[in-house]
Design a protein around this motif. Sequence first.
Motif, PDB file in Angstrom:
ATOM      1  N   CYS A  21     -20.180   9.316 -25.457  1.00 22.87           N
ATOM      2  CA  CYS A  21     -18.750  10.030 -25.238  1.00 22.87           C
ATOM      3  C   CYS A  21     -17.848   9.096 -24.663  1.00 22.87           C
ATOM      4  O   CYS A  21     -18.188   8.065 -24.296  1.00 22.87           O
ATOM      5  CB  CYS A  21     -19.045  11.374 -24.388  1.00 22.87           C
ATOM      6  SG  CYS A  21     -20.197  12.421 -24.643  1.00 22.87           S
ATOM      7  N   VAL A  79     -13.735  19.628 -27.346  1.00 20.13           N
ATOM      8  CA  VAL A  79     -15.040  19.053 -27.611  1.00 20.13           C
ATOM      9  C   VAL A  79     -15.900  20.287 -28.157  1.00 20.13           C
ATOM     10  O   VAL A  79     -15.881  21.296 -27.881  1.00 20.13           O
ATOM     11  CB  VAL A  79     -15.985  18.600 -26.339  1.00 20.13           C
ATOM     12  CG1 VAL A  79     -17.157  18.128 -26.689  1.00 20.13           C
ATOM     13  CG2 VAL A  79     -14.900  17.825 -25.584  1.00 20.13           C
ATOM     14  N   TYR A 104     -24.573  17.113 -20.409  1.00 20.11           N
ATOM     15  CA  TYR A 104     -23.088  17.024 -20.621  1.00 20.11           C
ATOM     16  C   TYR A 104     -22.290  18.066 -19.594  1.00 20.11           C
ATOM     17  O   TYR A 104     -21.600  17.669 -19.051  1.00 20.11           O
ATOM     18  CB  TYR A 104     -22.787  17.512 -22.122  1.00 20.11           C
ATOM     19  CG  TYR A 104     -21.209  17.531 -22.366  1.00 20.11           C
ATOM     20  CD1 TYR A 104     -20.448  16.496 -22.380  1.00 20.11           C
ATOM     21  CD2 TYR A 104     -20.773  19.041 -22.334  1.00 20.11           C
ATOM     22  CE1 TYR A 104     -19.231  16.715 -22.585  1.00 20.11           C
ATOM     23  CE2 TYR A 104     -19.115  18.994 -22.675  1.00 20.11           C
ATOM     24  CZ  TYR A 104     -18.566  17.922 -22.686  1.00 20.11           C
ATOM     25  OH  TYR A 104     -17.095  18.026 -22.807  1.00 20.11           O
ATOM     26  N   ARG A 108     -20.321  15.426 -16.750  1.00 19.56           N
ATOM     27  CA  ARG A 108     -19.270  15.468 -17.694  1.00 19.56           C
ATOM     28  C   ARG A 108     -17.975  15.457 -16.595  1.00 19.56           C
ATOM     29  O   ARG A 108     -17.515  16.606 -16.436  1.00 19.56           O
ATOM     30  CB  ARG A 108     -18.883  15.798 -18.872  1.00 19.56           C
ATOM     31  CG  ARG A 108     -17.739  15.489 -19.663  1.00 19.56           C
ATOM     32  CD  ARG A 108     -17.948  13.979 -20.256  1.00 19.56           C
ATOM     33  NE  ARG A 108     -16.983  13.521 -21.159  1.00 19.56           N
ATOM     34  CZ  ARG A 108     -16.618  12.360 -21.658  1.00 19.56           C
ATOM     35  NH1 ARG A 108     -17.495  11.214 -21.142  1.00 19.56           N
ATOM     36  NH2 ARG A 108     -15.787  12.121 -22.228  1.00 19.56           N
TER      37      ARG A 108
END
Length: 213
Positions: A21, A79, A104, A108
């Motif tokens: 990412c 996203v 994620y 994240r």
Amino acid sequence: MAKIHFRTAQFLISAPSIRQCPTEEGTEVAFAGRSNAGKSSAINTLTGNGKLARTSKTPGRTQLINFFNFPAAPDQRIVDLPGYGYAKVPMAVKKKWQADLSEYLQQRDALRGLVIVMDIRHPLQDFDTMMINWAIEGEMPVHLLLTKADKLKPGAAKSTLLAVQKHMRDAQVDDLVSAQMFSALKKQGINQLEDVLNGWLLPQHDEPEAVQE
């Protein structure tokens, strides 16, 4: 008041896992949902670009984490997470998607909110509830986007929205979870979705300090 011009969205990068990412400068909002819930159509309607997020007649084709940003606000991102739950793919692939999604959502730091896209005719399926629970565990705000509202009569659509909102209140998570109706076909609910995303993505200004006499 500053606003993001969502119609300027452009593709940034696709990543097979959290390790690929983009760096975590700025903020991002993720869209997640079952592969047939209309997630790509919702993103394309929001951005006014019918080709930005790929739509497919074969649910589950998108297996990458896709990032989009804006020329005037490159540190703010949308996203598009892989579709889940419905796709006719091998179980091993489904498990990898589930692991990637969990990683994620939990790791994240740039993530400020999660939009969970659900077909208004089939809300709160098992995977949807799992995603909501993941987000709540991390105290992540969630916005439930009840898509395909045009498929129901207005009264039935409103009743479904109210039932979903009541479910969140009864579960005592309505402080973190909001919901709305949306129709890509009728362009319904775009402004409300934009308001939610702006609130998450844009920097929150601190309260002004009191003036000392």
